[in-house]
Scaffold this motif. Structure first.
Motif, PDB file in Angstrom:
ATOM      1  N   VAL A 112       0.864  -1.177   0.000  1.00 55.87           N
ATOM      2  CA  VAL A 112       0.000   0.000   0.000  1.00 55.87           C
ATOM      3  C   VAL A 112       0.902   1.229   0.000  1.00 55.87           C
ATOM      4  O   VAL A 112       2.091   1.136   0.299  1.00 55.87           O
ATOM      5  CB  VAL A 112      -0.946   0.045   1.234  1.00 55.87           C
ATOM      6  CG1 VAL A 112      -1.954  -1.077   1.176  1.00 55.87           C
ATOM      7  CG2 VAL A 112      -0.164  -0.006   2.520  1.00 55.87           C
ATOM      8  N   ALA A 113       0.328   2.378  -0.317  1.00 58.70           N
ATOM      9  CA  ALA A 113       1.099   3.617  -0.305  1.00 58.70           C
ATOM     10  C   ALA A 113       0.276   4.691   0.381  1.00 58.70           C
ATOM     11  O   ALA A 113      -0.923   4.836   0.131  1.00 58.70           O
ATOM     12  CB  ALA A 113       1.459   4.036  -1.718  1.00 58.70           C
ATOM     13  N   ARG A 114       0.922   5.430   1.264  1.00 58.26           N
ATOM     14  CA  ARG A 114       0.309   6.591   1.897  1.00 58.26           C
ATOM     15  C   ARG A 114       1.093   7.800   1.431  1.00 58.26           C
ATOM     16  O   ARG A 114       2.259   7.968   1.804  1.00 58.26           O
ATOM     17  CB  ARG A 114       0.395   6.492   3.416  1.00 58.26           C
ATOM     18  CG  ARG A 114      -0.666   5.671   3.998  1.00 58.26           C
ATOM     19  CD  ARG A 114      -0.750   5.891   5.498  1.00 58.26           C
ATOM     20  NE  ARG A 114      -1.238   4.667   6.092  1.00 58.26           N
ATOM     21  CZ  ARG A 114      -0.727   4.084   7.153  1.00 58.26           C
ATOM     22  NH1 ARG A 114       0.299   4.605   7.761  1.00 58.26           N
ATOM     23  NH2 ARG A 114      -1.256   2.982   7.600  1.00 58.26           N
ATOM     24  N   GLY A 115       0.484   8.571   0.587  1.00 55.52           N
ATOM     25  CA  GLY A 115       1.206   9.686  -0.025  1.00 55.52           C
ATOM     26  C   GLY A 115       2.258   9.107  -0.958  1.00 55.52           C
ATOM     27  O   GLY A 115       1.952   8.366  -1.877  1.00 55.52           O
ATOM     28  N   SER A 116       3.493   9.428  -0.718  1.00 54.63           N
ATOM     29  CA  SER A 116       4.562   8.881  -1.559  1.00 54.63           C
ATOM     30  C   SER A 116       5.344   7.782  -0.841  1.00 54.63           C
ATOM     31  O   SER A 116       6.317   7.280  -1.380  1.00 54.63           O
ATOM     32  CB  SER A 116       5.510  10.004  -1.976  1.00 54.63           C
ATOM     33  OG  SER A 116       6.128  10.549  -0.821  1.00 54.63           O
ATOM     34  N   ARG A 117       4.936   7.417   0.356  1.00 55.19           N
ATOM     35  CA  ARG A 117       5.648   6.393   1.128  1.00 55.19           C
ATOM     36  C   ARG A 117       5.019   5.019   0.917  1.00 55.19           C
ATOM     37  O   ARG A 117       3.855   4.802   1.252  1.00 55.19           O
ATOM     38  CB  ARG A 117       5.615   6.716   2.618  1.00 55.19           C
ATOM     39  CG  ARG A 117       6.446   7.947   2.947  1.00 55.19           C
ATOM     40  CD  ARG A 117       6.555   8.169   4.412  1.00 55.19           C
ATOM     41  NE  ARG A 117       7.284   7.071   5.037  1.00 55.19           N
ATOM     42  CZ  ARG A 117       7.435   6.945   6.336  1.00 55.19           C
ATOM     43  NH1 ARG A 117       6.916   7.833   7.147  1.00 55.19           N
ATOM     44  NH2 ARG A 117       8.100   5.928   6.833  1.00 55.19           N
ATOM     45  N   PHE A 119       4.400   1.038   1.688  1.00 54.90           N
ATOM     46  CA  PHE A 119       4.409   0.098   2.810  1.00 54.90           C
ATOM     47  C   PHE A 119       4.150  -1.293   2.245  1.00 54.90           C
ATOM     48  O   PHE A 119       3.398  -1.453   1.292  1.00 54.90           O
ATOM     49  CB  PHE A 119       3.297   0.444   3.821  1.00 54.90           C
ATOM     50  CG  PHE A 119       3.554   1.706   4.580  1.00 54.90           C
ATOM     51  CD1 PHE A 119       4.192   1.676   5.803  1.00 54.90           C
ATOM     52  CD2 PHE A 119       3.144   2.936   4.077  1.00 54.90           C
ATOM     53  CE1 PHE A 119       4.418   2.842   6.512  1.00 54.90           C
ATOM     54  CE2 PHE A 119       3.371   4.107   4.765  1.00 54.90           C
ATOM     55  CZ  PHE A 119       4.011   4.069   5.992  1.00 54.90           C
ATOM     56  N   GLN A 130       2.602  -4.424   8.869  1.00 52.97           N
ATOM     57  CA  GLN A 130       2.847  -3.364   7.891  1.00 52.97           C
ATOM     58  C   GLN A 130       4.259  -2.851   8.153  1.00 52.97           C
ATOM     59  O   GLN A 130       4.583  -2.438   9.266  1.00 52.97           O
ATOM     60  CB  GLN A 130       1.826  -2.251   8.096  1.00 52.97           C
ATOM     61  CG  GLN A 130       1.960  -1.107   7.144  1.00 52.97           C
ATOM     62  CD  GLN A 130       0.853  -0.092   7.358  1.00 52.97           C
ATOM     63  OE1 GLN A 130      -0.303  -0.450   7.510  1.00 52.97           O
ATOM     64  NE2 GLN A 130       1.221   1.174   7.364  1.00 52.97           N
ATOM     65  N   LYS A 132       7.870  -0.592   6.548  1.00 45.65           N
ATOM     66  CA  LYS A 132       8.288   0.495   5.658  1.00 45.65           C
ATOM     67  C   LYS A 132       9.798   0.411   5.466  1.00 45.65           C
ATOM     68  O   LYS A 132      10.489  -0.377   6.130  1.00 45.65           O
ATOM     69  CB  LYS A 132       7.889   1.844   6.245  1.00 45.65           C
ATOM     70  CG  LYS A 132       8.563   2.156   7.553  1.00 45.65           C
ATOM     71  CD  LYS A 132       8.017   3.432   8.143  1.00 45.65           C
ATOM     72  CE  LYS A 132       8.624   3.787   9.467  1.00 45.65           C
ATOM     73  NZ  LYS A 132       8.694   2.765  10.480  1.00 45.65           N
TER      74      LYS A 132
END
Length: 179
Positions: A112-117, A119, A130, A132
């Motif tokens: 998954v991605a939150r913004g540009s980060r 996971f 989860q 990173k």
């Protein structure tokens, strides 16, 4: 029938005649053997006297036995005082929960991605984690270096055959579930 009977009787006679012929002419051989015995003189070099054995006292009896536990513990203490630069940073930090599991017991099940980060989602013992970039996992000081949609790349610190600590790349591939 008569020919067979004649062959049976003539066979042993023929063999006996051939064997008698082998014994003829041995007089010449016997004469040559006697002549060689008289003419040839053996040339044997005399053996040297053995050197005198001078025993030496064992001087290392008071030293440390090479296979003793004492020597092993001293070597381990010295190595732990001077760890490699790769390992020293790893030993002084707090362990993360996923470092107690071997890498082959983990499977990547998604990302998954939150913004540009980005996971990654990892399944370990039927629990979902989860992670990173920068997180640690596996029992060989593995640190996540990159996460893509299909794999998690990490570097591990392991000992090579010479006992030196080296970095080794590893990956966890996305595991698609069979339907």
């Amino acid at each position: 029938m008569m020919a067979r009977d004649l062959g049976r009787r003539a066979g042993p006679l023929l063999v006996a005649a051939l064997l008698a012929g082998c014994g003829a002419g041995t007089d010449e051989l016997q004469t040559w053997m006697e002549q060689q015995r008289r003419e040839v003189k053996p040339n044997v070099t005399p053996l040297q006297a053995p050197k005198k054995f001078d025993p030496q006292p064992y001087q290392a009896a008071t030293g440390v036995e090479p296979f003793s536990n004492q020597k092993l513990t001293v070597a381990i203490r010295q190595e732990s005082r001077q760890p490699s630069s790769l390992l020293s940073a790893e030993l002084n930090r707090r362990k993360e929960p996923l470092e107690s599991y071997p890498l082959d017991s983990m499977s990547m099940v998604g990302s998954v991605a939150r913004g540009s980060r980005p996971f990654a989602l990892l399944r370990v013992d039927n629990l979902l984690y989860q992670v990173k970039v920068g997180d640690y996992l596996g029992q060989n000081y593995g640190r996540i270096t990159q996460i893509s949609e299909t794999e998690v790349s990490l570097r591990e610190i392991v000992q090579d055959a010479a006992g030196e600590w080296i970095e080794r790349p590893a990956t966890l591939q996305l595991q698609e579930r069979a339907r």
